[in-house]
Design an enzyme around this catalytic site. Structure first.
Site, PDB file in Angstrom:
ATOM      1  CG  HIS A 141      -2.179  -0.951   1.009  1.00  0.00           C
ATOM      2  ND1 HIS A 141      -2.917  -1.417   1.721  1.00  0.00           N
ATOM      3  CD2 HIS A 141      -2.290  -1.948   0.014  1.00  0.00           C
ATOM      4  CE1 HIS A 141      -3.759  -2.472   1.564  1.00  0.00           C
ATOM      5  NE2 HIS A 141      -3.281  -2.602   0.265  1.00  0.00           N
ATOM      6  CG  ASP A 144      -3.111  -8.023  -3.489  1.00  0.00           C
ATOM      7  OD1 ASP A 144      -2.725  -8.213  -4.419  1.00  0.00           O
ATOM      8  OD2 ASP A 144      -3.128  -9.202  -2.541  1.00  0.00           O
TER       9      ASP A 144
HETATM   10  O1  T3D Z   1       1.173 -12.425  -0.066  1.00  0.00           O
HETATM   11  C1  T3D Z   1       0.964 -11.347  -0.122  1.00  0.00           C
HETATM   12  O2  T3D Z   1       1.797 -10.441   0.366  1.00  0.00           O
HETATM   13  C2  T3D Z   1      -0.345 -10.914  -0.510  1.00  0.00           C
HETATM   14  C3  T3D Z   1      -0.340 -10.245  -1.844  1.00  0.00           C
HETATM   15  C4  T3D Z   1      -0.516 -11.034  -2.984  1.00  0.00           C
HETATM   16  C5  T3D Z   1      -0.156 -10.403  -4.397  1.00  0.00           C
HETATM   17  C6  T3D Z   1      -0.196 -11.308  -5.445  1.00  0.00           C
HETATM   18  O3  T3D Z   1       0.392 -10.844  -6.201  1.00  0.00           O
HETATM   19  S1  T3D Z   1      -0.808 -12.689  -5.419  1.00  0.00           S
HETATM   20  C7  T3D Z   1      -0.622 -13.551  -6.973  1.00  0.00           C
HETATM   21  C8  T3D Z   1       0.860 -13.882  -6.950  1.00  0.00           C
HETATM   22  N1  T3D Z   1       1.030 -14.226  -8.665  1.00  0.00           N
HETATM   23  C9  T3D Z   1       0.486 -15.206  -9.245  1.00  0.00           C
HETATM   24  O4  T3D Z   1      -0.237 -16.010  -8.975  1.00  0.00           O
HETATM   25  C10 T3D Z   1       1.274 -15.448 -10.663  1.00  0.00           C
HETATM   26  C11 T3D Z   1       2.027 -16.689 -10.237  1.00  0.00           C
HETATM   27  N2  T3D Z   1       2.659 -16.840 -11.710  1.00  0.00           N
HETATM   28  C12 T3D Z   1       2.130 -17.478 -12.769  1.00  0.00           C
HETATM   29  O5  T3D Z   1       0.785 -17.658 -12.671  1.00  0.00           O
HETATM   30  C13 T3D Z   1       2.878 -17.557 -14.013  1.00  0.00           C
HETATM   31  O6  T3D Z   1       4.291 -17.784 -13.639  1.00  0.00           O
HETATM   32  C14 T3D Z   1       2.610 -16.581 -15.138  1.00  0.00           C
HETATM   33  C15 T3D Z   1       1.483 -16.662 -15.727  1.00  0.00           C
HETATM   34  C16 T3D Z   1       3.234 -14.866 -14.593  1.00  0.00           C
HETATM   35  C17 T3D Z   1       3.754 -16.838 -16.115  1.00  0.00           C
HETATM   36  O7  T3D Z   1       3.642 -18.172 -16.636  1.00  0.00           O
HETATM   37  P1  T3D Z   1       4.968 -18.613 -17.540  1.00  0.00           P
HETATM   38  O8  T3D Z   1       4.541 -19.880 -18.179  1.00  0.00           O
HETATM   39  O9  T3D Z   1       5.392 -17.557 -18.713  1.00  0.00           O
HETATM   40  O10 T3D Z   1       6.240 -18.787 -16.444  1.00  0.00           O
HETATM   41  P2  T3D Z   1       6.488 -19.849 -15.481  1.00  0.00           P
HETATM   42  O11 T3D Z   1       7.148 -20.970 -16.008  1.00  0.00           O
HETATM   43  O12 T3D Z   1       5.070 -20.099 -14.635  1.00  0.00           O
HETATM   44  O13 T3D Z   1       7.489 -19.136 -14.442  1.00  0.00           O
HETATM   45  C18 T3D Z   1       8.931 -19.189 -14.797  1.00  0.00           C
HETATM   46  C19 T3D Z   1       9.515 -19.156 -13.324  1.00  0.00           C
HETATM   47  O14 T3D Z   1       9.040 -18.126 -12.564  1.00  0.00           O
HETATM   48  C20 T3D Z   1       9.187 -20.353 -12.719  1.00  0.00           C
HETATM   49  O15 T3D Z   1      10.130 -20.662 -11.971  1.00  0.00           O
HETATM   50  P3  T3D Z   1      11.229 -22.181 -12.400  1.00  0.00           P
HETATM   51  O16 T3D Z   1      10.270 -23.198 -12.717  1.00  0.00           O
HETATM   52  O17 T3D Z   1      11.636 -21.608 -13.764  1.00  0.00           O
HETATM   53  O18 T3D Z   1      12.115 -22.200 -11.263  1.00  0.00           O
HETATM   54  C21 T3D Z   1       8.188 -20.015 -11.940  1.00  0.00           C
HETATM   55  O19 T3D Z   1       8.019 -20.790 -10.454  1.00  0.00           O
HETATM   56  C22 T3D Z   1       8.553 -18.706 -11.371  1.00  0.00           C
HETATM   57  N3  T3D Z   1       7.291 -17.482 -11.028  1.00  0.00           N
HETATM   58  C23 T3D Z   1       6.428 -17.255 -11.573  1.00  0.00           C
HETATM   59  N4  T3D Z   1       5.848 -16.451 -10.919  1.00  0.00           N
HETATM   60  C24 T3D Z   1       6.066 -16.563  -9.606  1.00  0.00           C
HETATM   61  C25 T3D Z   1       7.306 -17.258  -9.706  1.00  0.00           C
HETATM   62  N5  T3D Z   1       7.987 -17.581  -8.626  1.00  0.00           N
HETATM   63  C26 T3D Z   1       7.470 -17.173  -7.417  1.00  0.00           C
HETATM   64  N6  T3D Z   1       6.463 -16.279  -7.028  1.00  0.00           N
HETATM   65  C27 T3D Z   1       5.754 -15.947  -8.394  1.00  0.00           C
HETATM   66  N7  T3D Z   1       4.833 -15.118  -8.209  1.00  0.00           N
END
Ligand code: T3D
Length: 263
Positions: free
Chosen positions: A90, A145
């Site tokens: 925030h 959020d």
């Molecule tokens: O907790 C609090 O404080 C409250 C606040 C919350 C706010 C939020 O933001 S909650 C929402 C969090 N974000 C998500 O849910 C998105 C998670 N990520 C994804 O859905 C996908 O990664 C994407 C759609 C963004 C991209 O997909 P893609 O296929 O292009 O990439 P990928 O293979 O999923 O990701 C590449 C790497 O980044 C992968 O790591 P690795 O396997 O190569 O070691 C993945 O785990 C990492 N990564 C992606 N997003 C996150 C992440 N690692 C940690 N946190 C992430 N949010």
């Protein structure tokens, strides 16, 4: 440990680059703290007249770092997410909205969760052709959020906002342009050059008038028409006393481009 972001100055333009590429620039504790400090620094530095927030690598930001959250969950700890928002996210949102200079989100790749929240809190969003936007919260069982439920419906309308929030579906850049989520899309190969040219043009503008414009727009969301029109008069009073206004009028009559100083 490498810094989670880079903050650079180029003349009147400040560029903040989120840089945790191995996790698509997901926000951990260090990165939200660094972003708050960088935004603060830009607000305080009188030489900065416009700010760009962008991402390194193929993402703008994938939102909160979920690896950190997995550790908490596995340890059986209460994550206190409300406190996390108040403490880490925030202040960044508030500082972007309160900053008396334009803040541009140059969305170079995926903007998900709080990454989308930061982008929609900015004054302007421009995108590369391969950028995408994802209200990812529903897919991990959270509510939108980082201010996104406040800003997103105002940008794209209530119906589309709730659709995106319920499904978590990705919005591609061309669709984002069509629905008003971004205002410019440039090919990937030209993106860095184009957003910089756009932002430099904004940084050369009438900065004080932009500050007053932001003040008016921030207030317009909450005021009735009569009180807004009164505010508008007060803002224009102030704009009319700036050196940039005098320069703008002189330049118009001399048929030349204005040379704004930002005050
Ligand atoms: O907790 C609090 O404080 C409250 C606040 C919350 C706010 C939020 O933001 S909650 C929402 C969090 N974000 C998500 O849910 C998105 C998670 N990520 C994804 O859905 C996908 O990664 C994407 C759609 C963004 C991209 O997909 P893609 O296929 O292009 O990439 P990928 O293979 O999923 O990701 C590449 C790497 O980044 C992968 O790591 P690795 O396997 O190569 O070691 C993945 O785990 C990492 N990564 C992606 N997003 C996150 C992440 N690692 C940690 N946190 C992430 N949010």
């Amino acid at each position: 440990m490498t810094a989670p972001l880079r903050s650079e100055r180029d003349g009147a333009l400040a560029v903040i680059t989120l840089d945790r590429t191995d996790v698509l620039n997901a926000f951990d504790e260090a990165m939200t703290a660094a972003l708050a400090a960088a935004v603060d620094g830009c607000a305080r530095d009188a030489a900065v007249r416009a700010v760009v927030i962008t991402g390194a690598g193929r993402a703008f930001s994938a939102g909160q770092d979920l690896r950190d959250r997995a550790l908490m969950i596995e340890a059986g700890k209460d994550p206190h997410l409300g406190d996390e928002l108040r403490r880490r996210y925030h202040p960044v949102i508030a500082r972007i909205r309160e900053m008396r200079k334009p803040v541009i989100a140059a969305v170079n790749g995926v903007a998900a969760g709080a990454g989308l929240g930061i982008a929609v809190a900015c004054d302007v969003r421009v995108a590369s052709a391969s950028a995408s936007f994802r209200a990812a919260w529903s897919r991990v069982g959270l509510v939108p959020d980082a201010g996104s439920a406040y800003f997103l419906p105002r940008l794209v309308g209530w119906g589309r906002a709730i659709d995106l929030m319920l499904t978590g579906d990705a919005v591609a850049a061309d669709e984002a342009l069509r629905i008003g989520l971004v205002t410019r899309v440039w090919p990937d190969a030209d993106f860095a050059r184009e957003w910089r040219a756009y932002a430099e043009c904004v940084a050369d503008g009438a900065t004080e008038a932009y500050a007053l414009t932001k003040e008016g727009l921030n207030a317009a969301w909450e005021r009735d028409l009569a009180s807004f029109l009164e505010l508008e008069s007060a803002l224009q009073d102030r704009a009319g006393r700036t050196r940039d206004y005098a320069e703008g009028v002189r330049a118009f009559l001399a048929k030349r481009a204005p040379r704004f100083e930002g005050r």
